[in-house]
Design a protein around this motif. Structure first.
Motif: not given
Length: 204
Positions: A33-42
């Motif tokens: 989670p520190a490397r991939t931002q969930k809100d951007l990815v989804l």
């Protein structure tokens, strides 16, 4: 013994470029989670067409993004490095830092061309070829301002010669000295040119 994810971070991935030397390490690092931002990815579309859907989970994004990535190849038939499984956001996504952008340009020589030159010509005169899939990375104000003065102005435009700087002696209606980027990424090309601009080119 180190956990699988810990080993991936230590040994298998370049955390600046967000690229790894194996698919498994890439997925593991990407899921952090520190490397991939969930809100951007989804919010990202799986493909370019308007009708394309979005990713249903972080895992789906990581599994797909790590498998293939056009930004990790040069001339469409060779990898830029052994670290070619990349989980970074596509280059036209928001949220890229200068460090991430520069990391994705490793192995690429960025050259400011002469007035009226295409990037094909600029790179060829330096014994290299233009790398079209890197143009989108250069098509950003913060990157152009490192290579051009931009005279305090960076404007959205439409043209196959972008990213570029308008030459000082151009007609006033063309905004002399300004840097130009295009919001229409699909028209970026290595062979575009304009008599009143200098292009910023990715060569390898």
């Amino acid at each position: 013994m180190l956990s699988y994810q810990r080993r991936a971070i230590l040994f298998g991935c370049n955390l600046v470029s967000q690229c790894c030397n194996s698919y498994e390490y890439c997925v593991s690092c990407c899921l952090n989670p520190a490397r991939t931002q969930k809100d951007l990815v989804l919010k990202l579309k799986i493909a370019k067409p308007v009708s394309a859907g979005t990713y249903s989970s972080i895992f789906d994004y990581c599994a797909g993004r790590c498998r293939h990535n056009s930004e990790s190849v040069v001339h469409e038939n060779a990898y830029l490095s052994d670290f070619h499984h990349c989980f970074s956001l596509p280059s036209n996504s928001s949220g890229d830092s200068d460090v991430q952008i520069e990391a994705r340009l490793v192995g690429i020589k960025i050259i400011a061309g002469r007035q009226g030159e295409s990037c094909d010509s600029v790179c060829k005169s330096n014994g290299q070829s233009c790398v079209p899939n890197k143009l989108a990375l250069l098509n950003q104000c913060q990157i152009m301002q490192k290579y051009f003065s931009c005279k305090g102005s960076c404007l959205a435009s439409i043209g196959a010669d972008q990213p570029a700087e308008v030459v000082d002696d151009a007609p006033n209606d063309l905004n002399p000295g300004a840097c130009l980027y295009t919001e229409k990424q699909s028209i970026l090309s290595c062979d575009g040119s304009h008599q009143h601009t200098r292009r910023l080119c990715p060569c390898a």
